[in-house]
Design a protein around this motif. Sequence first.
Motif, PDB file in Angstrom:
ATOM      1  N   UNK A 264       0.830  -1.204   0.000  1.00 26.70           N
ATOM      2  CA  UNK A 264       0.000   0.000   0.000  1.00 26.70           C
ATOM      3  C   UNK A 264       0.867   1.258   0.000  1.00 26.70           C
ATOM      4  N   UNK A 265       0.196   2.388  -0.113  1.00 27.99           N
ATOM      5  CA  UNK A 265       0.844   3.684  -0.262  1.00 27.99           C
ATOM      6  C   UNK A 265       1.329   4.211   1.089  1.00 27.99           C
ATOM      7  N   UNK A 266       2.539   4.727   1.143  1.00 27.12           N
ATOM      8  CA  UNK A 266       3.107   5.234   2.391  1.00 27.12           C
ATOM      9  C   UNK A 266       2.256   6.367   2.963  1.00 27.12           C
ATOM     10  N   UNK A 267       1.710   7.229   2.116  1.00 28.85           N
ATOM     11  CA  UNK A 267       0.858   8.314   2.602  1.00 28.85           C
ATOM     12  C   UNK A 267      -0.506   7.798   3.031  1.00 28.85           C
ATOM     13  N   UNK A 268      -0.969   6.751   2.380  1.00 30.52           N
ATOM     14  CA  UNK A 268      -2.233   6.163   2.782  1.00 30.52           C
ATOM     15  C   UNK A 268      -2.197   5.600   4.189  1.00 30.52           C
ATOM     16  N   UNK A 269      -1.096   4.970   4.530  1.00 27.80           N
ATOM     17  CA  UNK A 269      -0.952   4.453   5.891  1.00 27.80           C
ATOM     18  C   UNK A 269      -0.933   5.583   6.915  1.00 27.80           C
ATOM     19  N   UNK A 270      -0.202   6.652   6.589  1.00 32.78           N
ATOM     20  CA  UNK A 270      -0.131   7.791   7.500  1.00 32.78           C
ATOM     21  C   UNK A 270      -1.507   8.442   7.658  1.00 32.78           C
ATOM     22  N   UNK A 271      -2.220   8.580   6.551  1.00 33.97           N
ATOM     23  CA  UNK A 271      -3.551   9.187   6.590  1.00 33.97           C
ATOM     24  C   UNK A 271      -4.540   8.316   7.356  1.00 33.97           C
ATOM     25  N   UNK A 272      -4.456   7.002   7.175  1.00 30.66           N
ATOM     26  CA  UNK A 272      -5.338   6.086   7.895  1.00 30.66           C
ATOM     27  C   UNK A 272      -5.126   6.196   9.392  1.00 30.66           C
ATOM     28  N   UNK A 273      -3.880   6.214   9.818  1.00 29.96           N
ATOM     29  CA  UNK A 273      -3.569   6.343  11.236  1.00 29.96           C
ATOM     30  C   UNK A 273      -4.125   7.648  11.794  1.00 29.96           C
ATOM     31  N   UNK A 274      -3.881   8.744  11.098  1.00 35.58           N
ATOM     32  CA  UNK A 274      -4.351  10.047  11.567  1.00 35.58           C
ATOM     33  C   UNK A 274      -5.877  10.105  11.613  1.00 35.58           C
ATOM     34  N   UNK A 275      -6.539   9.507  10.617  1.00 32.64           N
ATOM     35  CA  UNK A 275      -8.000   9.516  10.585  1.00 32.64           C
ATOM     36  C   UNK A 275      -8.575   8.814  11.807  1.00 32.64           C
ATOM     37  N   UNK A 276      -8.061   7.623  12.106  1.00 29.29           N
ATOM     38  CA  UNK A 276      -8.591   6.859  13.234  1.00 29.29           C
ATOM     39  C   UNK A 276      -8.165   7.431  14.585  1.00 29.29           C
ATOM     40  N   UNK A 277      -7.029   8.088  14.628  1.00 28.71           N
ATOM     41  CA  UNK A 277      -6.547   8.657  15.884  1.00 28.71           C
ATOM     42  C   UNK A 277      -7.186  10.002  16.214  1.00 28.71           C
ATOM     43  N   UNK A 278      -7.376  10.849  15.198  1.00 28.08           N
ATOM     44  CA  UNK A 278      -7.593  12.267  15.489  1.00 28.08           C
ATOM     45  C   UNK A 278      -8.755  12.920  14.752  1.00 28.08           C
ATOM     46  N   UNK A 279      -9.494  12.191  13.939  1.00 30.86           N
ATOM     47  CA  UNK A 279     -10.508  12.851  13.111  1.00 30.86           C
ATOM     48  C   UNK A 279     -11.936  12.447  13.456  1.00 30.86           C
ATOM     49  N   UNK A 280     -12.173  11.941  14.650  1.00 33.75           N
ATOM     50  CA  UNK A 280     -13.514  11.464  14.966  1.00 33.75           C
ATOM     51  C   UNK A 280     -14.520  12.611  15.096  1.00 33.75           C
ATOM     52  N   UNK A 281     -14.104  13.749  15.640  1.00 34.11           N
ATOM     53  CA  UNK A 281     -15.033  14.876  15.740  1.00 34.11           C
ATOM     54  C   UNK A 281     -15.400  15.378  14.352  1.00 34.11           C
ATOM     55  N   UNK A 282     -14.434  15.408  13.437  1.00 40.82           N
ATOM     56  CA  UNK A 282     -14.723  15.769  12.042  1.00 40.82           C
ATOM     57  C   UNK A 282     -15.755  14.801  11.462  1.00 40.82           C
ATOM     58  N   UNK A 283     -15.579  13.520  11.732  1.00 43.28           N
ATOM     59  CA  UNK A 283     -16.509  12.504  11.219  1.00 43.28           C
ATOM     60  C   UNK A 283     -17.914  12.724  11.773  1.00 43.28           C
TER      61      UNK A 283
END
Length: 382
Positions: A264-283
Amino acid sequence: MTSFDFDTVHDRKHTGSKKWALYGDDILPMWIADMDFAAPPPVIDAMKKRMDHPFFGYCLPQDEVRSRIVADMDEKYGWQIAADDIIFLPGVEAGFNMALNSELEAGEGLLIQTPIYNPILTAHKHWGLTSVEAPLMPSQAGYVIDEQALESGFARSKAFLFCNPHNPTGKVFTATELALIADACIRHDLLLISDEIHCELVFDGRKHIPIASLSPEIARRTVTLMSASKTYNIAGLKTSFAVIQDPALRQRVNAARSGLVDSVNVFGLQATLAAYESADEWRRQLIAYLEGNRDYLQAEIARRFPKIRMIAAESTYLAWLDCSALDLADAPQRFFLDKGKVAFSAGSDFGADYGQYLRINFGCPRSLITEGLERMEAALKS
């Protein structure tokens, strides 16, 4: 609490966007499942930080990504999985084709529920399988299972390629419905491949239930496919994952990637981690906005186009419209594209019986929905 902006219209033309490039500059695109919202700020910040380390070679998923997914499954769904259960993939479509390649032989039956997302509808063709269809049925309460048709389909199939939440109807399967499906898969000894890519986008207080979480018995025969891509609008980063709790099944499915499915894509992994860690209020704010869009679209369809039938989606950002009563000379997608300069997904892409349907993407600023409806009106008046 930070308030996020979902109303601003961003110009995506000439950026390589498939959604905005396919039909040309004069067409309003409301087709492919790609939202017109900027990705969450924590995801963008994480990618900028990763850019400071100027090496972008081949990558391996780090333990922190796996651990975060394990925690997320427990926190959101009460589903206990292990880090080793996870296989990272460049897409959910690659995942279900890997599983079919691994586990089925040419000529065996593949059960699907129509109308259905085109890569699921056509997956049987890649491996010489027999497609077995069990249509979902519209009702006043939403889309429902035809239990007799489904049971007949199970008896003629070797695997069930399931989609929950369902694309294009937006149906969220209930615990009772999931138990019925799980029981049938066990009784008929079927592989269950569950595309759950829209699992974080459920409306009206509903709760997504991963079907593999129901029991160890169903977990042993299930390949669950998920991704941060739809919810956090990062599909172009090409990062998804499979959860396969049975070690032997996991090993066979993973082996099916050889020579076909890369890392998989190196940026995709970083984005996935950030999404699950820090973007729940945005969701959470996104879901509230999408619920408003769905309700606005439904009310406006009823007011402007009383002959079009729309059953409210329970999830996703997709609306499934029955345009049969318009009695158009052309298929609705072609009619509104030619006459109204607005692009929807053609119903025929979701099954042979759905040529008079449309799928509309309402994952966009509300002003674009209004513009799309006005273009539809103009087309019908012309």
